[in-house]
Write an enzyme that holds these catalytic residues in place. Structure first.
Site, PDB file in Angstrom:
ATOM      1  N   ASP A 211      36.655  38.939  46.109  1.00  0.00           N
ATOM      2  CA  ASP A 211      36.607  37.665  46.834  1.00  0.00           C
ATOM      3  C   ASP A 211      37.285  37.860  48.184  1.00  0.00           C
ATOM      4  O   ASP A 211      38.288  38.577  48.286  1.00  0.00           O
ATOM      5  CB  ASP A 211      37.307  36.545  46.074  1.00  0.00           C
ATOM      6  CG  ASP A 211      37.034  35.186  46.717  1.00  0.00           C
ATOM      7  OD1 ASP A 211      36.000  34.579  46.392  1.00  0.00           O
ATOM      8  OD2 ASP A 211      37.843  34.751  47.558  1.00  0.00           O
TER       9      ASP A 211
ATOM     10  N   HIS B 225      40.466  28.834  46.889  1.00  0.00           N
ATOM     11  CA  HIS B 225      40.177  29.236  48.273  1.00  0.00           C
ATOM     12  C   HIS B 225      41.203  30.234  48.816  1.00  0.00           C
ATOM     13  O   HIS B 225      41.379  30.348  50.031  1.00  0.00           O
ATOM     14  CB  HIS B 225      40.061  28.018  49.198  1.00  0.00           C
ATOM     15  CG  HIS B 225      38.918  27.120  48.840  1.00  0.00           C
ATOM     16  ND1 HIS B 225      37.615  27.569  48.768  1.00  0.00           N
ATOM     17  CD2 HIS B 225      38.891  25.801  48.514  1.00  0.00           C
ATOM     18  CE1 HIS B 225      36.828  26.558  48.427  1.00  0.00           C
ATOM     19  NE2 HIS B 225      37.575  25.490  48.263  1.00  0.00           N
TER      20      HIS B 225
END
Length: 455
Positions: A7, A145
């Site tokens: 990610d 996030h």
């Protein structure tokens, strides 16, 4: 076999213009997590405030962080030979591939998308975003996030899929499965149904709303091009995130596809279709006869004292229209104001010699008159006969004052009464489509009407 669950956080934008601000990698050997890696990265550019608001990463946090080239070797060794896994994999892969490419390395691993895997392993969910699917599967996301928070959650999700639906993972790894470019929520089976024919297509989101309308000579190729090319990468990512279905209608010809596309965009106003804006000034095509008797054309800005043959939104559009007439009627680019030297100098054999007076004015002007006649007639009520969607069918389009007002697909060769065609809203942009393509039609494809009932 090992899997690298990845990610990243970025400055936003596209891989070519954006930068990576954080990366996390979780290595999974098919049984368990074996290694973790994470670091902030100095992207070499400012982080926009809205990105900071989303991720919490600001410029001060990355100021002393390593640049990508400083972690290049460690990251390459970590990812090399492993299957690249991510949620909406092409986003993360695109940035990392671009970062390696700038350093002279080509990064081409096998890829798996946990959005696509989840659709197969956990069918029937209303959303496959990481937040929603983790909520459904009761997987905690410790820092949403942020790279490691999302990577760890994705790794837990992947662990459940590979242990509960191993065939889903390994069938997706088959070479040339054809799924890599597709939006994560768009099925391969649906893609295979898309026709390789000319028409208009409608991209639809998960709520059943049309978000984009387009036209194509080959609908399947065009749809694939939206997600596999390098044009407008930001739009590509936005469409990928939303599109779940596609509908279409065949049109039989590019002209018909353009007309229908224009009508449908005006009817639906999809969020990803840019609205047409009127320019601050108009350009015109002007016509005059020079001292030697040759008819000439000139493109210039429209003023209140000059009345053009045609008006255009830009000089480029006007020149393109003029070039179409030049090609169709073998006119001279010098006499049309598009060239300063004679056509012989540039070996342009389209011109028959008018610019060096070897073709007499009468012969040259006769072809100009044909061009002018077509321009004048395009402003009358007329009907076009275009190829239909199947053998024996034609598309008939009726224009009033240059704008499309009726059309229908009919199994007849002769021009029908305009009253038999379906009425459509008049959209000014159809006038420009008519003007752009009318030169490419044969005269027997055009019928001029003085009134709606004139046959």
């Amino acid at each position: 076999m090992e899997f690298a669950i990845v990610d990243i956080e970025t400055t936003g934008g596209s891989p070519a213009g954006g930068g990576i601000t954080e990366i996390a990698v979780v290595i999974h050997d098919g049984e368990a997590i074996t290694r973790e890696f994470q670091t902030l990265i100095n992207p070499g550019q400012s982080i926009p405030p809205y990105i900071t608001g989303l991720t919490g990463i600001d410029n001060s946090m990355v100021r002393d962080a390593p640049a990508f080239q400083e972690i290049e070797e460690e990251l390459w060794e970590l990812l090399d030979g492993k299957v690249f896994v991510a949620h909406s994999v092409n986003f993360d892969y695109g940035f990392i591939k671009e970062a390696f490419l700038k350093l002279g390395r080509e990064f081409k691993p096998q890829k798996l998308c946990t959005v696509r895997l989840s659709r197969k392993a956990f069918p029937g969910l209303t959303s496959y975003s990481l937040g929603r699917i983790c909520e459904n599967q009761k997987i905690p996301i410790l820092a949403r996030h942020r790279a490691m928070g999302d990577a760890k959650a994705t790794a837990i999700l992947f662990d459940r899929i590979i242990k509960g639906s191993q065939d889903v993972v390994f069938s997706s790894l088959k070479k040339n499965s054809g799924e890599a470019f597709l939006p994560p929520n768009f099925s391969l089976a649906k893609f295979r149904q898309i026709p390789e024919s000319c028409g208009v297509y409608y991209m639809i989101n998960g709520k059943g709303k049309v978000v984009y309308v387009g036209k194509a000579l080959n609908i399947r190729d065009r749809f694939k091009g939206h997600f596999s090319g390098g044009v407008l990468p930001q739009l590509k990512q936005q469409l990928k995130a939303e599109v779940t279905d596609l509908q279409w209608q065949l049109t039989g010809s590019e002209v018909m596809a353009l007309l229908v596309e224009t009508l449908e965009i005006k009817r639906l106003w999809p969020k990803f279709n840019s609205a047409l804006k009127l320019p601050k000034s108009l350009w015109g095509l002007f016509h005059y006869q020079d001292g030697s008797g040759y008819f000439r054309f000139q493109v210039a800005k429209v003023t209140k004292n000059l009345r053009p043959l045609e008006t255009f939104f830009s000089a480029e559009e006007a020149n393109q229209f003029l070039k179409s007439g030049i090609e169709s009627y073998r006119l001279c680019q010098k006499l049309c104001g598009l060239r300063k030297v004679t056509c012989e100098v540039v070996q342009d054999d389209t011109c028959l010699g008018a610019c060096k007076s070897s073709e007499l004015p009468d012969a040259y002007n006769a072809r100009v008159e044909e061009f002018l006649t077509l321009i004048y007639e395009s402003k009358k009520n007329l009907m076009l006969s275009l190829p239909g969607r199947a053998e024996g069918e034609n598309a008939f389009c009726y224009f009033e004052g240059g704008m499309l007002s009726r059309y229908a697909y009919l199994k007849c060769e002769d021009f029908p009464d305009p009253g038999k065609l379906e009425v459509v809203p008049r959209v000014p942009e159809t006038f420009y489509i008519l003007r752009q393509y009318i030169h490419q039609l044969e005269m027997d494809q055009i019928r001029v009407f003085s009134t709606l009932t004139d046959r």
